[in-house]
Design an enzyme around this catalytic site. Structure first.
Site, PDB file in Angstrom:
ATOM      1  N   THR A  97      -0.543  39.092   8.797  1.00 27.85           N
ATOM      2  CA  THR A  97      -0.968  40.117   9.741  1.00 27.85           C
ATOM      3  C   THR A  97      -2.381  40.543   9.378  1.00 27.85           C
ATOM      4  OG1 THR A  97       1.314  40.875   9.961  1.00 27.85           O
ATOM      5  CG2 THR A  97      -0.402  42.341  10.761  1.00 27.85           C
ATOM      6  N   LYS A 172       0.704  40.825  17.295  1.00 30.60           N
ATOM      7  CA  LYS A 172       1.447  41.272  16.115  1.00 30.60           C
ATOM      8  C   LYS A 172       1.115  42.721  15.790  1.00 30.60           C
ATOM      9  CE  LYS A 172       4.189  40.959  12.581  1.00 30.60           C
ATOM     10  NZ  LYS A 172       3.964  40.063  11.457  1.00 30.60           N
ATOM     11  N   LYS A 241      -1.174  49.473   6.075  1.00 31.48           N
ATOM     12  CA  LYS A 241      -2.285  48.536   6.277  1.00 31.48           C
ATOM     13  C   LYS A 241      -2.367  48.083   7.727  1.00 31.48           C
ATOM     14  CE  LYS A 241      -1.761  44.288   5.840  1.00 31.48           C
ATOM     15  NZ  LYS A 241      -1.514  43.110   6.764  1.00 31.48           N
TER      16      LYS A 241
END
Length: 304
Positions: A97, A172, A241
């Site tokens: 990701t 995503k 994150k």
């Protein structure tokens, strides 16, 4: 023709995918910075490499399943990196990701070294990986996606080509955004109900069975009920994150993200409180602390 596959990054997701590929009969070489994570896969038939370059030597496809763009960069282009051993024309499928602009720049750099790249992001958990029930969201050229599809088939319930490089990474982030805000909302609902006098167990069952709950919320409601925080299915600091990547991209696009920004702040506070390596369900423990529910053990205390 059978494909030779290299798999870089053997966390819960990466390890599950590599195991599934081995079970399908694929020839798989694996690498992980913590070598011991590859030993069980070696018992299943994988070749355990000492460097990313060694893993990529002779491979048709290299999968990356790594925590951050910095790690992707280092293991691809650093000393003994993937590109040092990867044959010309091979495909690098990055499942990590990362920011969309990082994904597109990565693919441009791979083209300069004679390789092909796609952002092949996945939806699912470690069990889905082992069962071949993942959903793939891919950004890249149509030819590269077509070439990759036979390799993905043992892993995939669905393969969706979303367009040019970076589109898989964008999708995503959009979906992980939903997970992040749902986890905060779930923790708040549980703490509110208990402080107002409801039985926690009954409330969690109502949430999980209700029409407001998503499959992810049901899954994490169960983890919160069991206080299954230590064995992380999705680490809290990685959720932070990912929401940070969303906010950075939205700042570039001029898109307001008030709910995401608030969830990011609470994830940051929980990370600073020492919960970053725990599952994102540990947001509940942080909310307990700030809400005065002091009779629950902090993550790690019960085991100690």
């Amino acid at each position: 023709m059978a494909h030779k596959i290299a798999f870089i990054g053997l966390g819960a997701m990466g390890g599950g995918m590599a195991s599934r590929l081995l079970a399908s009969g694929a020839a798989v070489t694996v690498y992980n910075r913590t070598r011991s994570r590859g030993e069980a896969l070696a018992e299943e038939g994988a070749v355990l490499a000492d460097t990313p370059a060694e893993a990529a030597n002779g491979a048709d496809v290299v999968f990356l399943s790594l925590a951050t763009s910095e790690v992707v960069e280092a293991l691809l282009f650093g000393p003994d990196g993937v590109v040092g051993g990867l044959p010309q024309g091979a495909i690098v499928a990055d499942m990590s990701t990362v920011a969309p602009d990082f994904a597109t720049s990565l693919q441009a750099r791979l083209a300069e070294t004679g390789h092909r790249g796609v952002d092949a992001c996945v939806l699912g958990n470690a069990q889905h990986a082992k069962d071949g029930e993942l959903r793939f969201m891919i950004g890249g050229t149509a030819d590269d996606v077509t070439a990759l599809e036979p390799v993905l088939e043992p892993l995939a319930k669905e393969i969706v080509h979303l367009g040019a490089g970076g589109m898989g990474a964008t999708a995503k982030l959009a979906l992980n955004l939903l997970m992040g805000v749902q986890m905060q909302a779930l923790a708040e609902a549980i703490v509110f109900g208990e402080r107002a006098g409801l039985d926690r167990g009954v409330l969690i069952k109502l949430i999980a069975a209700g029409g407001y709950s998503s499959p992810m919320m049901k899954f994490k409601a169960g983890a919160m009920a069991r206080r299954a925080f230590e064995k992380a299915d999705f680490r809290l600091k990685l959720m932070r994150k990912d929401l940070g990547l969303v906010l950075a991209e939205c700042q570039r696009l001029g898109v307001p993200m008030p709910t995401t920004a608030t969830s990011y702040d609470w994830l940051t506070a929980a990370t600073n409180a020492g919960l970053g390596e725990h599952d994102v369900a540990a947001l509940l423990a942080f909310m307990e602390t700030v809400s005065g529910l002091e009779h629950y053990p902090r993550p790690g205390e019960a085991a100690a």
